[in-house]
Design a protein around this motif. Sequence first.
Motif, PDB file in Angstrom:
ATOM      1  N   SER A  17     -44.619 -17.859  -8.403  1.00 15.30           N
ATOM      2  CA  SER A  17     -45.597 -18.115  -7.352  1.00 15.30           C
ATOM      3  C   SER A  17     -46.736 -18.967  -7.873  1.00 15.30           C
ATOM      4  CB  SER A  17     -46.169 -16.795  -6.810  1.00 15.30           C
ATOM      5  OG  SER A  17     -45.163 -15.952  -6.290  1.00 15.30           O
ATOM      6  N   LEU A  18     -47.356 -19.701  -6.967  1.00 19.43           N
ATOM      7  CA  LEU A  18     -48.568 -20.454  -7.242  1.00 19.43           C
ATOM      8  C   LEU A  18     -49.471 -20.375  -6.026  1.00 19.43           C
ATOM      9  CD1 LEU A  18     -47.331 -23.796  -8.869  1.00 19.43           C
ATOM     10  CD2 LEU A  18     -48.691 -22.040  -9.999  1.00 19.43           C
ATOM     11  N   ARG A  19     -50.777 -20.363  -6.246  1.00 15.40           N
ATOM     12  CA  ARG A  19     -51.721 -20.473  -5.156  1.00 15.40           C
ATOM     13  C   ARG A  19     -52.413 -21.822  -5.239  1.00 15.40           C
ATOM     14  NH1 ARG A  19     -56.980 -16.704  -3.749  1.00 15.40           N
ATOM     15  NH2 ARG A  19     -57.766 -17.791  -5.625  1.00 15.40           N
ATOM     16  N   LEU A  20     -52.161 -22.648  -4.244  1.00 18.18           N
ATOM     17  CA  LEU A  20     -52.779 -23.955  -4.166  1.00 18.18           C
ATOM     18  C   LEU A  20     -54.083 -23.861  -3.391  1.00 18.18           C
ATOM     19  CD1 LEU A  20     -49.654 -26.138  -3.325  1.00 18.18           C
ATOM     20  CD2 LEU A  20     -50.451 -25.300  -5.551  1.00 18.18           C
ATOM     21  N   GLY A  42     -38.873 -39.171  -4.111  1.00 23.32           N
ATOM     22  CA  GLY A  42     -37.921 -40.002  -3.406  1.00 23.32           C
ATOM     23  C   GLY A  42     -37.739 -39.678  -1.939  1.00 23.32           C
ATOM     24  N   LYS A  43     -38.545 -38.762  -1.389  1.00 22.89           N
ATOM     25  CA  LYS A  43     -38.402 -38.360  -0.003  1.00 22.89           C
ATOM     26  C   LYS A  43     -39.709 -38.566   0.763  1.00 22.89           C
ATOM     27  CE  LYS A  43     -34.868 -34.867  -0.942  1.00 22.89           C
ATOM     28  NZ  LYS A  43     -34.479 -33.439  -0.768  1.00 22.89           N
ATOM     29  N   ASP A  44     -39.617 -38.462   2.091  1.00 23.69           N
ATOM     30  CA  ASP A  44     -40.791 -38.613   2.944  1.00 23.69           C
ATOM     31  C   ASP A  44     -41.662 -37.366   2.899  1.00 23.69           C
ATOM     32  OD1 ASP A  44     -38.872 -40.340   5.507  1.00 23.69           O
ATOM     33  OD2 ASP A  44     -39.963 -41.142   3.782  1.00 23.69           O
ATOM     34  N   ARG A  45     -42.914 -37.561   3.251  1.00 21.29           N
ATOM     35  CA  ARG A  45     -43.835 -36.442   3.344  1.00 21.29           C
ATOM     36  C   ARG A  45     -43.416 -35.525   4.497  1.00 21.29           C
ATOM     37  NH1 ARG A  45     -49.990 -37.990   2.240  1.00 21.29           N
ATOM     38  NH2 ARG A  45     -48.759 -39.041   0.613  1.00 21.29           N
ATOM     39  N   GLU A  46     -43.443 -34.211   4.264  1.00 20.94           N
ATOM     40  CA  GLU A  46     -42.981 -33.270   5.256  1.00 20.94           C
ATOM     41  C   GLU A  46     -43.993 -32.146   5.475  1.00 20.94           C
ATOM     42  OE1 GLU A  46     -39.283 -32.020   3.479  1.00 20.94           O
ATOM     43  OE2 GLU A  46     -40.196 -30.206   2.638  1.00 20.94           O
ATOM     44  N   PHE A  47     -44.000 -31.633   6.685  1.00 21.51           N
ATOM     45  CA  PHE A  47     -44.904 -30.561   7.078  1.00 21.51           C
ATOM     46  C   PHE A  47     -44.554 -29.264   6.375  1.00 21.51           C
ATOM     47  CE2 PHE A  47     -45.628 -26.919   9.921  1.00 21.51           C
ATOM     48  CZ  PHE A  47     -47.010 -26.986  10.056  1.00 21.51           C
ATOM     49  N   VAL A  48     -45.576 -28.532   5.946  1.00 21.92           N
ATOM     50  CA  VAL A  48     -45.389 -27.233   5.315  1.00 21.92           C
ATOM     51  C   VAL A  48     -46.026 -26.124   6.147  1.00 21.92           C
ATOM     52  CG1 VAL A  48     -45.843 -25.798   3.290  1.00 21.92           C
ATOM     53  CG2 VAL A  48     -45.255 -28.223   3.008  1.00 21.92           C
ATOM     54  N   ALA A  49     -47.322 -26.254   6.432  1.00 16.33           N
ATOM     55  CA  ALA A  49     -48.034 -25.211   7.157  1.00 16.33           C
ATOM     56  C   ALA A  49     -49.314 -25.770   7.738  1.00 16.33           C
ATOM     57  CB  ALA A  49     -48.349 -24.025   6.234  1.00 16.33           C
ATOM     58  N   ASP A  59     -48.962 -21.877  11.608  1.00 16.16           N
ATOM     59  CA  ASP A  59     -47.583 -22.259  11.848  1.00 16.16           C
ATOM     60  C   ASP A  59     -46.984 -22.725  10.538  1.00 16.16           C
ATOM     61  OD1 ASP A  59     -45.330 -22.617  13.592  1.00 16.16           O
ATOM     62  OD2 ASP A  59     -45.650 -24.782  13.435  1.00 16.16           O
ATOM     63  N   TYR A  60     -45.661 -22.521  10.379  1.00 18.97           N
ATOM     64  CA  TYR A  60     -44.980 -22.845   9.141  1.00 18.97           C
ATOM     65  C   TYR A  60     -43.682 -23.579   9.402  1.00 18.97           C
ATOM     66  CZ  TYR A  60     -48.070 -19.280   7.174  1.00 18.97           C
ATOM     67  OH  TYR A  60     -49.162 -18.541   6.799  1.00 18.97           O
ATOM     68  N   ALA A  61     -43.328 -24.446   8.465  1.00 21.42           N
ATOM     69  CA  ALA A  61     -42.003 -25.041   8.492  1.00 21.42           C
ATOM     70  C   ALA A  61     -40.962 -23.963   8.220  1.00 21.42           C
ATOM     71  CB  ALA A  61     -41.896 -26.150   7.450  1.00 21.42           C
ATOM     72  N   ASP A  62     -39.779 -24.115   8.813  1.00 22.40           N
ATOM     73  CA  ASP A  62     -38.725 -23.128   8.619  1.00 22.40           C
ATOM     74  C   ASP A  62     -38.375 -22.944   7.145  1.00 22.40           C
ATOM     75  OD1 ASP A  62     -36.835 -23.982  11.634  1.00 22.40           O
ATOM     76  OD2 ASP A  62     -38.563 -22.673  11.330  1.00 22.40           O
ATOM     77  N   SER A  63     -38.491 -24.002   6.364  1.00 24.27           N
ATOM     78  CA  SER A  63     -38.105 -23.959   4.965  1.00 24.27           C
ATOM     79  C   SER A  63     -38.993 -23.050   4.121  1.00 24.27           C
ATOM     80  CB  SER A  63     -38.098 -25.372   4.372  1.00 24.27           C
ATOM     81  OG  SER A  63     -39.374 -25.978   4.483  1.00 24.27           O
ATOM     82  N   VAL A  64     -40.209 -22.769   4.590  1.00 22.50           N
ATOM     83  CA  VAL A  64     -41.136 -21.950   3.815  1.00 22.50           C
ATOM     84  C   VAL A  64     -41.523 -20.665   4.529  1.00 22.50           C
ATOM     85  CG1 VAL A  64     -42.057 -24.033   2.734  1.00 22.50           C
ATOM     86  CG2 VAL A  64     -43.257 -23.017   4.682  1.00 22.50           C
ATOM     87  N   LYS A  65     -41.074 -20.479   5.754  1.00 26.37           N
ATOM     88  CA  LYS A  65     -41.439 -19.303   6.533  1.00 26.37           C
ATOM     89  C   LYS A  65     -41.008 -18.033   5.808  1.00 26.37           C
ATOM     90  CE  LYS A  65     -41.234 -20.208  10.764  1.00 26.37           C
ATOM     91  NZ  LYS A  65     -40.745 -20.545  12.125  1.00 26.37           N
ATOM     92  N   GLY A  66     -41.929 -17.098   5.689  1.00 31.27           N
ATOM     93  CA  GLY A  66     -41.659 -15.861   4.981  1.00 31.27           C
ATOM     94  C   GLY A  66     -41.927 -15.922   3.495  1.00 31.27           C
ATOM     95  N   ARG A  67     -42.153 -17.119   2.958  1.00 31.39           N
ATOM     96  CA  ARG A  67     -42.413 -17.281   1.528  1.00 31.39           C
ATOM     97  C   ARG A  67     -43.818 -17.785   1.240  1.00 31.39           C
ATOM     98  NH1 ARG A  67     -39.756 -20.899  -1.473  1.00 31.39           N
ATOM     99  NH2 ARG A  67     -39.323 -22.328   0.275  1.00 31.39           N
ATOM    100  N   PHE A  68     -44.348 -18.631   2.111  1.00 33.30           N
ATOM    101  CA  PHE A  68     -45.667 -19.230   1.919  1.00 33.30           C
ATOM    102  C   PHE A  68     -46.647 -18.669   2.945  1.00 33.30           C
ATOM    103  CE2 PHE A  68     -44.230 -23.597   0.038  1.00 33.30           C
ATOM    104  CZ  PHE A  68     -43.494 -22.929  -0.926  1.00 33.30           C
ATOM    105  N   THR A  83     -47.894 -19.635  -2.392  1.00 34.96           N
ATOM    106  CA  THR A  83     -46.455 -19.848  -2.426  1.00 34.96           C
ATOM    107  C   THR A  83     -45.784 -18.670  -3.112  1.00 34.96           C
ATOM    108  OG1 THR A  83     -46.351 -21.006  -4.559  1.00 34.96           O
ATOM    109  CG2 THR A  83     -46.881 -22.313  -2.604  1.00 34.96           C
ATOM    110  N   GLY A  84     -44.532 -18.415  -2.743  1.00 33.55           N
ATOM    111  CA  GLY A  84     -43.771 -17.340  -3.350  1.00 33.55           C
ATOM    112  C   GLY A  84     -42.291 -17.660  -3.350  1.00 33.55           C
ATOM    113  N   SER A  85     -41.565 -16.961  -4.216  1.00 39.36           N
ATOM    114  CA  SER A  85     -40.118 -17.170  -4.349  1.00 39.36           C
ATOM    115  C   SER A  85     -39.781 -18.649  -4.484  1.00 39.36           C
ATOM    116  CB  SER A  85     -39.381 -16.564  -3.148  1.00 39.36           C
ATOM    117  OG  SER A  85     -39.615 -15.176  -3.054  1.00 39.36           O
ATOM    118  N   LEU A  86     -40.535 -19.330  -5.319  1.00 34.43           N
ATOM    119  CA  LEU A  86     -40.374 -20.776  -5.459  1.00 34.43           C
ATOM    120  C   LEU A  86     -39.004 -21.127  -6.025  1.00 34.43           C
ATOM    121  CD1 LEU A  86     -43.928 -21.653  -6.769  1.00 34.43           C
ATOM    122  CD2 LEU A  86     -42.911 -22.469  -4.635  1.00 34.43           C
TER     123      LEU A  86
END
Length: 126
Positions: A17-20, A42-49, A59-68, A83-86
Amino acid sequence: QVQLVESGGGLVQAGGSLRLSCSVSGRAFTSYLMAWFRQPPGKDREFVAAINWGGGATDYADSVKGRFIISIDNARNTVYLQTGSLQPDDTAVYYCAAHRVDGIRDYRAPGEYNYWGQGTQVTVSS
């Protein structure tokens, strides 16, 4: 009007885990929508929260929901991303962003935000 400075990134092992932190300065930012985005190499910027500073709705992106978890410390004028379960797929530069609430149409779109921090690198090893 608003300045954002991220910190807290680093190298962690999978499962860790990390706290940003995003330190916010300026005027009237209590009326802003705050968000975290990330950009993997190498990828585009994407929404997290996102979080409404005044109302606290999140609101959270599905990829981080329940972890961040995104939160605000009003006394310190700081937005956090816990962040958690990185996993290695979470490796990216993480950015803090802000925009007036009344100017937001799609809060998941990077182009909607006019204030950005410099980014902080998160690297997750397997």
